[in-house]
Scaffold this motif. Structure first.
Motif, PDB file in Angstrom:
ATOM      1  N   GLY A  31       0.795  -1.226   0.000  1.00 18.29           N
ATOM      2  CA  GLY A  31       0.000   0.000   0.000  1.00 18.29           C
ATOM      3  C   GLY A  31       0.822   1.268   0.000  1.00 18.29           C
ATOM      4  O   GLY A  31       0.403   2.281   0.568  1.00 18.29           O
ATOM      5  N   ILE A  32       1.979   1.235  -0.650  1.00 17.30           N
ATOM      6  CA  ILE A  32       2.860   2.393  -0.668  1.00 17.30           C
ATOM      7  C   ILE A  32       2.566   3.316  -1.860  1.00 17.30           C
ATOM      8  O   ILE A  32       3.059   4.422  -1.915  1.00 17.30           O
ATOM      9  CB  ILE A  32       4.346   1.936  -0.682  1.00 17.30           C
ATOM     10  N   LEU A  33       1.759   2.874  -2.789  1.00 19.39           N
ATOM     11  CA  LEU A  33       1.404   3.717  -3.936  1.00 19.39           C
ATOM     12  C   LEU A  33       0.082   4.419  -3.672  1.00 19.39           C
ATOM     13  O   LEU A  33      -0.816   3.868  -3.035  1.00 19.39           O
ATOM     14  CB  LEU A  33       1.321   2.869  -5.204  1.00 19.39           C
ATOM     15  N   THR A  34      -0.041   5.642  -4.185  1.00 22.20           N
ATOM     16  CA  THR A  34      -1.252   6.432  -3.914  1.00 22.20           C
ATOM     17  C   THR A  34      -2.427   6.040  -4.803  1.00 22.20           C
ATOM     18  O   THR A  34      -3.551   6.436  -4.513  1.00 22.20           O
ATOM     19  CB  THR A  34      -0.973   7.938  -4.092  1.00 22.20           C
ATOM     20  N   HIS A  35      -2.168   5.294  -5.870  1.00 25.55           N
ATOM     21  CA  HIS A  35      -3.230   4.836  -6.764  1.00 25.55           C
ATOM     22  C   HIS A  35      -2.968   3.383  -7.134  1.00 25.55           C
ATOM     23  O   HIS A  35      -1.818   2.972  -7.226  1.00 25.55           O
ATOM     24  CB  HIS A  35      -3.264   5.665  -8.056  1.00 25.55           C
ATOM     25  N   PRO A  36      -4.018   2.622  -7.378  1.00 24.87           N
ATOM     26  CA  PRO A  36      -3.802   1.242  -7.829  1.00 24.87           C
ATOM     27  C   PRO A  36      -3.031   1.229  -9.152  1.00 24.87           C
ATOM     28  O   PRO A  36      -3.232   2.093 -10.005  1.00 24.87           O
ATOM     29  CB  PRO A  36      -5.216   0.693  -8.032  1.00 24.87           C
ATOM     30  N   VAL A  37      -2.143   0.274  -9.281  1.00 22.92           N
ATOM     31  CA  VAL A  37      -1.372   0.142 -10.512  1.00 22.92           C
ATOM     32  C   VAL A  37      -2.268  -0.510 -11.561  1.00 22.92           C
ATOM     33  O   VAL A  37      -2.880  -1.553 -11.311  1.00 22.92           O
ATOM     34  CB  VAL A  37      -0.103  -0.709 -10.277  1.00 22.92           C
ATOM     35  N   ARG A  38      -2.332   0.145 -12.720  1.00 19.61           N
ATOM     36  CA  ARG A  38      -3.125  -0.413 -13.816  1.00 19.61           C
ATOM     37  C   ARG A  38      -2.423  -1.627 -14.401  1.00 19.61           C
ATOM     38  O   ARG A  38      -1.233  -1.813 -14.204  1.00 19.61           O
ATOM     39  CB  ARG A  38      -3.327   0.632 -14.917  1.00 19.61           C
ATOM     40  N   GLU A  49       3.643   8.646 -14.601  1.00 20.49           N
ATOM     41  CA  GLU A  49       4.625   9.616 -14.108  1.00 20.49           C
ATOM     42  C   GLU A  49       4.329   9.962 -12.651  1.00 20.49           C
ATOM     43  O   GLU A  49       5.246  10.159 -11.848  1.00 20.49           O
ATOM     44  CB  GLU A  49       4.627  10.881 -14.966  1.00 20.49           C
ATOM     45  N   HIS A  50       3.049  10.039 -12.316  1.00 23.81           N
ATOM     46  CA  HIS A  50       2.661  10.302 -10.921  1.00 23.81           C
ATOM     47  C   HIS A  50       3.228   9.214 -10.010  1.00 23.81           C
ATOM     48  O   HIS A  50       3.733   9.514  -8.922  1.00 23.81           O
ATOM     49  CB  HIS A  50       1.134  10.369 -10.797  1.00 23.81           C
ATOM     50  N   ASP A  51       3.136   7.955 -10.436  1.00 23.08           N
ATOM     51  CA  ASP A  51       3.694   6.859  -9.636  1.00 23.08           C
ATOM     52  C   ASP A  51       5.192   7.038  -9.437  1.00 23.08           C
ATOM     53  O   ASP A  51       5.702   6.847  -8.327  1.00 23.08           O
ATOM     54  CB  ASP A  51       3.432   5.505 -10.313  1.00 23.08           C
ATOM     55  N   VAL A  52       5.897   7.402 -10.503  1.00 28.99           N
ATOM     56  CA  VAL A  52       7.348   7.610 -10.417  1.00 28.99           C
ATOM     57  C   VAL A  52       7.651   8.748  -9.445  1.00 28.99           C
ATOM     58  O   VAL A  52       8.538   8.629  -8.588  1.00 28.99           O
ATOM     59  CB  VAL A  52       7.964   7.892 -11.808  1.00 28.99           C
TER      60      VAL A  52
END
Length: 126
Positions: A31-38, A49-52
């Protein structure tokens, strides 16, 4: 919301963030990412880019010694949006205090090391 036009593979994100593919998968599970990975049609992860950008923040926090549970909590707070800034501030102030203490300890260590280097340089220079 993540930029839906950008699609980066897990390998590209690993290269750009310095994280291993294994760590990226682990961070997703934790749960370290702010959005689910597509995912693409083949089930491969697609990052934005937001994930990066977010992972770069997490890498810096982790390198500064922030524990993973604190990073997870920070992620939860950011994901929740406005209204929890006071808790975010508290979390960051606590971590700043830990980092400041680490810097002070390292400075004391460096002072001793510099002293010892000087002693041995004097002995060998005589």
């Amino acid at each position: 919301m993540p930029d839906s036009d950008t699609a980066l593979t897990i390998g590209q994100v690993a290269e750009r963030t310095g994280l291993s593919v294994h760590t990226l998968r682990f961070y997703e599970r934790e749960g370290i990412l702010t959005h689910p990975v597509r995912r693409d049609g083949g089930g491969r992860r697609l990052y934005t880019e937001h994930d990066v950008d977010w992972l770069t923040v997490c890498v810096i926090l982790r390198a500064s010694g922030m524990p993973l549970p604190a990073i997870r909590r920070y992620t939860e707070l950011v994901t929740a949006g406005a209204g929890n800034e006071a808790e975010r501030l508290t979390l960051m102030r606590q971590h700043r205090e830990r980092v400041t203490n680490q810097i002070a300890q390292l400075t004391r260590s460096l002072d001793l090391i510099n002293y010892k280097v000087g002693v041995y340089e004097d002995i060998l220079g005589a």
